[in-house]
Design an enzyme around this catalytic site. Structure first.
Site, PDB file in Angstrom:
ATOM      1  N   GLN A 136       0.840  -1.204   0.000  1.00 66.31           N
ATOM      2  CA  GLN A 136       0.000   0.000   0.000  1.00 66.31           C
ATOM      3  C   GLN A 136       0.872   1.250   0.000  1.00 66.31           C
ATOM      4  O   GLN A 136       1.569   1.516   0.978  1.00 66.31           O
ATOM      5  CB  GLN A 136      -0.884   0.003   1.250  1.00 66.31           C
ATOM      6  CG  GLN A 136      -1.815   1.200   1.351  1.00 66.31           C
ATOM      7  CD  GLN A 136      -2.511   1.249   2.701  1.00 66.31           C
ATOM      8  OE1 GLN A 136      -1.881   1.064   3.731  1.00 66.31           O
ATOM      9  NE2 GLN A 136      -3.802   1.493   2.694  1.00 66.31           N
ATOM     10  N   GLY A 137       0.830   2.016  -1.089  1.00 68.47           N
ATOM     11  CA  GLY A 137       1.615   3.247  -1.189  1.00 68.47           C
ATOM     12  C   GLY A 137       0.736   4.471  -0.980  1.00 68.47           C
ATOM     13  O   GLY A 137       0.432   5.206  -1.932  1.00 68.47           O
ATOM     14  N   SER A 147       0.933   6.551   2.405  1.00 64.72           N
ATOM     15  CA  SER A 147       1.614   7.564   3.238  1.00 64.72           C
ATOM     16  C   SER A 147       2.812   8.170   2.520  1.00 64.72           C
ATOM     17  O   SER A 147       3.517   7.492   1.780  1.00 64.72           O
ATOM     18  CB  SER A 147       2.117   6.926   4.524  1.00 64.72           C
ATOM     19  OG  SER A 147       1.044   6.389   5.232  1.00 64.72           O
ATOM     20  N   SER A 176       4.449  -1.207   3.961  1.00 62.94           N
ATOM     21  CA  SER A 176       4.621  -2.577   4.463  1.00 62.94           C
ATOM     22  C   SER A 176       4.759  -3.551   3.294  1.00 62.94           C
ATOM     23  O   SER A 176       4.052  -3.424   2.287  1.00 62.94           O
ATOM     24  CB  SER A 176       3.413  -2.996   5.308  1.00 62.94           C
ATOM     25  OG  SER A 176       3.209  -2.091   6.363  1.00 62.94           O
ATOM     26  N   GLU A 229      -9.833  -1.588   5.263  1.00 57.78           N
ATOM     27  CA  GLU A 229      -8.654  -1.739   6.118  1.00 57.78           C
ATOM     28  C   GLU A 229      -9.023  -1.604   7.601  1.00 57.78           C
ATOM     29  O   GLU A 229      -8.566  -2.363   8.440  1.00 57.78           O
ATOM     30  CB  GLU A 229      -7.593  -0.692   5.727  1.00 57.78           C
ATOM     31  CG  GLU A 229      -6.279  -0.885   6.471  1.00 57.78           C
ATOM     32  CD  GLU A 229      -5.167   0.060   5.995  1.00 57.78           C
ATOM     33  OE1 GLU A 229      -5.455   0.932   5.152  1.00 57.78           O
ATOM     34  OE2 GLU A 229      -4.036  -0.094   6.472  1.00 57.78           O
TER      35      GLU A 229
HETATM   36  C1  FAD Z   1       3.473  -0.694  11.311  1.00 61.19           C
HETATM   37  C2  FAD Z   1       3.025   0.338  10.325  1.00 61.19           C
HETATM   38  C3  FAD Z   1       2.730  -0.051   9.037  1.00 61.19           C
HETATM   39  C4  FAD Z   1       2.326   0.897   8.100  1.00 61.19           C
HETATM   40  N1  FAD Z   1       2.081   0.455   6.822  1.00 61.19           N
HETATM   41  C5  FAD Z   1       1.754   1.363   5.894  1.00 61.19           C
HETATM   42  C6  FAD Z   1       1.575   0.938   4.540  1.00 61.19           C
HETATM   43  O1  FAD Z   1       1.723  -0.242   4.203  1.00 61.19           O
HETATM   44  N2  FAD Z   1       1.279   1.866   3.619  1.00 61.19           N
HETATM   45  C7  FAD Z   1       1.099   3.174   3.955  1.00 61.19           C
HETATM   46  O2  FAD Z   1       0.784   3.941   3.058  1.00 61.19           O
HETATM   47  N3  FAD Z   1       1.258   3.612   5.222  1.00 61.19           N
HETATM   48  C8  FAD Z   1       1.585   2.733   6.192  1.00 61.19           C
HETATM   49  N4  FAD Z   1       1.781   3.161   7.488  1.00 61.19           N
HETATM   50  C9  FAD Z   1       1.707   4.600   7.784  1.00 61.19           C
HETATM   51  C10 FAD Z   1       0.539   5.015   8.633  1.00 61.19           C
HETATM   52  O3  FAD Z   1      -0.654   4.955   7.918  1.00 61.19           O
HETATM   53  C11 FAD Z   1       0.870   6.458   9.121  1.00 61.19           C
HETATM   54  O4  FAD Z   1       2.000   6.337   9.981  1.00 61.19           O
HETATM   55  C12 FAD Z   1      -0.278   7.087   9.867  1.00 61.19           C
HETATM   56  O5  FAD Z   1      -1.334   7.343   8.983  1.00 61.19           O
HETATM   57  C13 FAD Z   1       0.129   8.372  10.612  1.00 61.19           C
HETATM   58  O6  FAD Z   1       0.762   9.275   9.761  1.00 61.19           O
HETATM   59  P1  FAD Z   1       2.187   9.916  10.173  1.00 61.19           P
HETATM   60  O7  FAD Z   1       3.078   8.770  10.606  1.00 61.19           O
HETATM   61  O8  FAD Z   1       2.655  10.768   9.046  1.00 61.19           O
HETATM   62  O9  FAD Z   1       1.920  10.787  11.466  1.00 61.19           O
HETATM   63  P2  FAD Z   1       1.440  12.307  11.521  1.00 61.19           P
HETATM   64  O10 FAD Z   1       0.295  12.516  10.602  1.00 61.19           O
HETATM   65  O11 FAD Z   1       2.649  13.179  11.377  1.00 61.19           O
HETATM   66  O12 FAD Z   1       0.897  12.390  12.985  1.00 61.19           O
HETATM   67  C14 FAD Z   1       1.723  12.631  14.117  1.00 61.19           C
HETATM   68  C15 FAD Z   1       0.821  12.715  15.342  1.00 61.19           C
HETATM   69  O13 FAD Z   1      -0.071  13.841  15.218  1.00 61.19           O
HETATM   70  C16 FAD Z   1      -1.427  13.398  15.326  1.00 61.19           C
HETATM   71  N5  FAD Z   1      -2.296  14.156  14.427  1.00 61.19           N
HETATM   72  C17 FAD Z   1      -2.053  14.462  13.124  1.00 61.19           C
HETATM   73  N6  FAD Z   1      -3.107  15.135  12.606  1.00 61.19           N
HETATM   74  C18 FAD Z   1      -4.032  15.244  13.602  1.00 61.19           C
HETATM   75  C19 FAD Z   1      -5.336  15.818  13.673  1.00 61.19           C
HETATM   76  N7  FAD Z   1      -5.914  16.427  12.658  1.00 61.19           N
HETATM   77  N8  FAD Z   1      -6.013  15.724  14.856  1.00 61.19           N
HETATM   78  C20 FAD Z   1      -5.449  15.104  15.932  1.00 61.19           C
HETATM   79  N9  FAD Z   1      -4.204  14.544  15.912  1.00 61.19           N
HETATM   80  C21 FAD Z   1      -3.517  14.607  14.759  1.00 61.19           C
HETATM   81  C22 FAD Z   1      -1.394  11.936  14.906  1.00 61.19           C
HETATM   82  O14 FAD Z   1      -2.490  11.217  15.405  1.00 61.19           O
HETATM   83  C23 FAD Z   1      -0.070  11.479  15.507  1.00 61.19           C
HETATM   84  O15 FAD Z   1      -0.201  11.171  16.863  1.00 61.19           O
HETATM   85  C24 FAD Z   1       2.185   2.257   8.452  1.00 61.19           C
HETATM   86  C25 FAD Z   1       2.472   2.656   9.765  1.00 61.19           C
HETATM   87  C26 FAD Z   1       2.902   1.720  10.690  1.00 61.19           C
HETATM   88  C27 FAD Z   1       3.211   2.183  12.087  1.00 61.19           C
END
Ligand code: FAD
Length: 384
Positions: free
Chosen positions: A128-129, A131, A163, A246
């Site tokens: 899944q691409g 993020s 992932s 999902e």
């Molecule tokens: C084990 C694992 C597997 C993953 N696999 C994939 C994958 O296969 N493909 C893929 O595309 N992605 C994947 N991800 C990514 C995942 O979807 C993102 O990490 C997630 O959506 C959070 O985005 P971010 O890490 O950029 O955090 P950020 O968006 O930077 O958030 C940082 C913090 O701020 C908070 N925050 C941000 N905006 C708000 C808001 N509006 N209101 C309240 N709080 C807020 C968040 O909740 C978090 O606590 C994976 C992540 C993990 C940990």
């Protein structure tokens, strides 16, 4: 949903249980968690066995190659496979649990015929691409761009936390196809071959030492326009379908696995003397109730999705929120049961504990799920 099982459902359960009893002892040993090519081969091998026995894509629609089973049969399948300790969906997670169902719901007949059978037969792995480094929770602000050139899109940008990228054949990829449009209206959903020229995968090492996910760099990658699922710039709507699968149904099997682990924790605690700790027993009891409630919520969600045409609703966010926290607590209790052994990376529960930390982030953070519940279920005013 009628929670009493019919004669037919009981027969389905008995046949499945007998089949599992026969095939599971014949399975090869599981590869080490770090051996991704080995894990891919193992997971695809299990999927092939399910396919040959008629259990692949049980809940997918018949015209998408599935068995069109009832939600109850699907839940029986999850219960029985977990109870028997059958392999987890693993590298097939994205293909089977959200890319495949999205293509089944939104793809053309040609797209369904091309991509769905290899998922069911255990021949192709998806990743899944979605993020990006500067767009995680705020997914719609993604910047990877796709410029039309004849019958192809030329894609440049990067993805993160992808992932299974190391071992995937296909990627469900979100790209910006209209940079001028409001951010939700300029996105398209594409199926990108991972071996296309210009795709570079750089694995990231997790806390537990595994390279479960990766950065993916895209440098003028050409993807046929025919690989777009849904209309150009309508990718946000298609993405909502993917995310509802999902969050709504992809983690369902894991609830059963957690209930099994809970039983194992109680048995281990009785054997090593920690059962005498009343606080620990209370925590185990509360978690037992919590996972029981999550299973009921799952039944409700699955049955609601069936009524609304097969796509799960936003009830999935309630499930995802509660499940990811319960799972973290489960492995905190596991550490209590293990005592000093919980510091050893040789212990499966230690690795599970480390990976459980990611559950409140992956597939959308708990804060974002709370926002969804507040705004779309409770109707509270939107934040700024
Ligand atoms: C084990 C694992 C597997 C993953 N696999 C994939 C994958 O296969 N493909 C893929 O595309 N992605 C994947 N991800 C990514 C995942 O979807 C993102 O990490 C997630 O959506 C959070 O985005 P971010 O890490 O950029 O955090 P950020 O968006 O930077 O958030 C940082 C913090 O701020 C908070 N925050 C941000 N905006 C708000 C808001 N509006 N209101 C309240 N709080 C807020 C968040 O909740 C978090 O606590 C994976 C992540 C993990 C940990």
């Amino acid at each position: 949903m009628d929670l009493a099982y019919t004669q037919e459902e009981q027969e389905f359960r008995a046949r499945l249980r007998a089949w599992l009893g026969k095939v599971l002892p014949e399975l090869p040993a599981r590869p080490s968690p770090d051996d991704w090519p080995g894990r891919r081969a193992y997971d695809l091998g299990w999927q092939r066995r399910l396919y040959e026995a008629g259990y692949a894509g049980l809940h997918w629609p018949v015209d998408a190659g599935g068995r069109g089973a009832t939600p109850t049969q699907h839940l029986i399948f999850l219960e029985e496979t977990e109870r028997a300790g059958a392999p987890y969906v693993g590298a097939n997670f994205v293909g089977l649990l959200h890319a495949g169902p999205t293509i089944a719901a939104e793809g053309t007949a040609r797209q369904r015929a091309r991509w769905l059978p290899p998922v069911l037969r255990g021949e192709e792995v998806w990743c899944q691409g979605f993020s990006e480094p500067d767009a995680g929770s705020d997914l719609a602000s993604l910047r990877t761009r796709a410029v039309r050139d004849g019958d192809a899109y030329v894609i440049t940008g990067s993805k993160i936390w992808t992932s299974h990228a190391e071992v995937a054949d296909w990627c469900e990829l979100l790209v910006r196809t209209d940079a001028e449009a409001p951010k939700h209206r300029g996105i398209s959903w594409l199926a990108m071959p991972m071996d296309a020229p210009g795709v570079t995968v750089r694995p990231l090492r997790t806390l537990a030492g595994s390279t479960e996910f990766a950065e993916v760099f895209l440098d003028e990658v050409r993807v046929p326009v025919a690989n777009r699922v849904g209309a150009e710039n309508d990718g946000w709507r298609v993405t909502m379908v993917t995310l509802s699968f999902e969050r709504g149904t992809a983690f369902v099997g894991e609830v059963v696995a957690c209930r099994r682990t809970l039983g194992e924790l109680a048995r281990t605690a009785k054997a090593n003397g920690r059962w005498d700790d009343a606080v620990l027993r209370r925590r185990l009891g509360r978690l037992y109730g919590e996972f029981g409630a999550l299973w009921r919520l799952t039944q409700w969600n699955v049955s609601e999705s069936e009524r609304s045409g097969g796509v799960p609703g936003i009830g999935g966010s309630v499930f995802k929120l509660a499940y990811s926290h319960a799972r973290q607590e489960l492995y905190e209790v596991a550490a209590q049961v293990l005592g000093p052994l919980s510091l050893s990376l040789e212990e499966e529960w230690t690795l599970d504990r480390l990976s459980s930390l990611s559950y409140t982030i992956a597939a959308g953070t708990s804060q974002i799920q709370r926002n969804i519940v507040a705004e779309r279920i409770l109707g509270l005013p939107k934040g700024r």
